[in-house]
Design an enzyme around this catalytic site. Structure first.
Site, PDB file in Angstrom:
ATOM      1  N   ASP A  12       0.815  -1.206   0.000  1.00 42.17           N
ATOM      2  CA  ASP A  12       0.000   0.000   0.000  1.00 42.17           C
ATOM      3  C   ASP A  12       0.851   1.258   0.000  1.00 42.17           C
ATOM      4  O   ASP A  12       1.347   1.688   1.040  1.00 42.17           O
ATOM      5  CB  ASP A  12      -0.904  -0.037   1.241  1.00 42.17           C
ATOM      6  CG  ASP A  12      -1.881   1.123   1.247  1.00 42.17           C
ATOM      7  OD1 ASP A  12      -1.942   1.855   0.239  1.00 42.17           O
ATOM      8  OD2 ASP A  12      -2.580   1.293   2.251  1.00 42.17           O
ATOM      9  N   ASP A  51      -1.549   5.151  -5.573  1.00 43.32           N
ATOM     10  CA  ASP A  51      -1.936   4.319  -4.431  1.00 43.32           C
ATOM     11  C   ASP A  51      -2.043   2.846  -4.822  1.00 43.32           C
ATOM     12  O   ASP A  51      -3.060   2.399  -5.341  1.00 43.32           O
ATOM     13  CB  ASP A  51      -3.269   4.821  -3.873  1.00 43.32           C
ATOM     14  CG  ASP A  51      -3.661   4.116  -2.592  1.00 43.32           C
ATOM     15  OD1 ASP A  51      -2.936   3.199  -2.158  1.00 43.32           O
ATOM     16  OD2 ASP A  51      -4.698   4.478  -2.009  1.00 43.32           O
TER      17      ASP A  51
END
Ligand SMILES: *[C@@H]1O[C@H](CO)[C@@H](O)[C@H](O)[C@H]1NC(C)=O
Length: 446
Positions: free
Chosen positions: A77, A277
């Site tokens: 992440d 992201d």
């Protein structure tokens, strides 16, 4: 219609709320590092990545923790800092069998520790007693959260220079995971935060003098890929770099302003600020940009034997053809490439080919992997998710405050996989990085 859209660990508005405050007595956990030495470091810790955009919706690494080490599957992440694993403690929302949970053993990070205080967003960090534990809470943009306690343990890492090093790293042991709304509970045992905040593994490895403050990933469109901390795997040429927005340096990796190009041509979609992201499976644009893109795509496929497949629950917008599709290459000719043109660097573009914004579902339809972010509560934010990051090496260089990318074959780790295929294992070296050169042209061309 009930669209089950997976947005695992879409991570904005990250709040790290640490318990208590006390005078900031820092423990001397980190060795001071020598900048001259760092500049000569060219070693990276490398990980193989598993997963895909569809049907899984996430990419993970098998991360070893402890002595003896155990493996934990963590969602990678780039939208958050803190790494956490599900904790073997009275645990709410833990989805894994006991043997896959992390058992703390007298290794709690103390409230007065530098990391507990240093990560604090506000100044109200205090400790009631010096040996208080360090609680944390991470909230993700999709309204999920993880609550737990910081622990510190050995993290054995394989470096590209052949060394295996086991530094002690602080991370979260999460005992209260919440997932709400459209979020599905994680099938992973936690999150590997690739951000640059003080709690991130990246920052910790950097302050231990082990790597440059650089992280990169290469997510394959065929599934899998690799991830690295440090700058050893970065090709010596062909990368296009663009500066991070200054506001982004702490929490998120943001680029902009950018304009969307449709089939190489200007559009009304301009001034975009984009969060890179890897914790988001799909790409999100604010409502206005989303509707403009949808119009462009729909107008363009008129008369191309595609009809809306409203019965496909995979994503909000799907089309079917006369025969069922097997992969995006079956529909590639129906769709135009998109690109993001970044203003700050002349002619700098990130190409998003049809594979970067479409999926073919198990029902044989093709669906738009670009979603309306405003509709799912992202407001005006735009997110470049895994789907558009595929088949590129994407590098977040926190020292030079820039993000770079290059079209790559992410199925093999440069140097390492090639060396294993040869008859002898050689020490990987930067000179071998030429394998990227004969791939697709760099996205910056024009
Ligand atoms: C390999 O790289 C690591 C991390 O930068 C470093 O600590 C180690 O000393 C290097 N090993 C050798 C044999 O150069």
């Amino acid at each position: 219609m009930d669209f089950k859209i997976k947005i695992p660990f879409l991570t904005l508005f990250l709040f790290l709320l640490f318990s208590s405050i006390f005078p900031l007595t820092f423990s001397a956990a980190n060795k001071p590092f020598n900048t001259d030495k760092l500049h000569r470091l060219a070693s990276s810790a490398v990980f193989r990545v598993q997963g895909n955009v569809y049907p899984l919706g996430y990419y993970t690494v098998s991360f070893s923790i402890g002595n003896p080490p155990k493996l934990y599957d963590l969602d990678i992440d780039s939208g958050s800092d803190l790494t956490w694993v599900q904790c073997d403690a009275p645990c709410k929302g833990c989805t894994k069998p006991n043997h896959q949970l992390y058992k703390p053993s007298n290794n709690l990070v103390q409230c007065v520790d530098q990391l507990c205080a240093g990560v604090h967003l506000t100044s109200d960090h205090h400790c009631d007693t010096p040996d208080d534990q360090c609680d944390y809470e991470v909230e993700y943009a999709d309204h999920g959260s993880s609550l737990g306690v910081l622990v510190r343990d050995y993290v054995p890492l394989q470096f590209t220079n052949g060394s295996m090093i086991s530094p002690k790293i602080a991370f979260g042991c999460g005992y209260d995971q919440k997932f709400s709304g459209h979020t599905s509970p994680p099938s992973t045992t936690g999150v590997l935060g690739l951000g640059n905040g003080k709690t991130s593994i990246l920052s910790q490895l950097h302050s231990l003098g082990l790597i440059r403050n650089v992280v990169g990933h290469c997510l394959s469109g065929r599934g899998g890929g690799f991830l690295f901390f440090g700058d050893d795997l970065i090709p010596s040429s062909g990368i296009v770099w663009t500066p991070m927005l200054p506001s982004s340096s702490e929490k998120h990796y943001i680029l902009g302003p950018a304009e969307l190009l449709f089939n190489g041509k200007s559009t009304t979609v301009k001034g975009l600020e984009l969060i890179f992201d890897s914790g988001s499976s799909y790409t999100y644009f604010n409502s206005k940009a989303y509707r403009a893109i949808l119009d462009l795509v729909i107008n363009d496929i008129k008369g191309k034997q595609l009809t809306r497949a409203t019965e496909d629950p995979s994503l909000p917008i799907c089309w079917k053809g006369s025969k069922s599709f097997k992969s995006v290459s079956d529909v590639k000719n129906y769709f135009k490439p998109l690109a993001l043109r970044f203003k700050k660097v002349k002619n700098l573009q990130m190409l998003i080919p049809p594979e970067g914004y479409l999926i073919v579902t198990k029902h044989g339809n093709v669906c738009l992997g670009i979603l309306d972010g405003t509709e799912v509560g992202l407001g005006n934010l735009n997110i470049i998710g895994d789907i558009s990051l595929q088949d590129k090496m994407v590098i977040y260089d926190n020292e030079r405050q820039q993000i770079g990318w290059i079209s790559s074959n992410c199925d093999r780790i440069p140097n390492i996989d090639r060396d294993f295929e040869g008859d002898a294992f050689q020490q990987p070296h930067a000179a071998n990085l030429g394998i990227f050169d004969d791939r697709c042209p760099a996205d910056s061309e024009l």
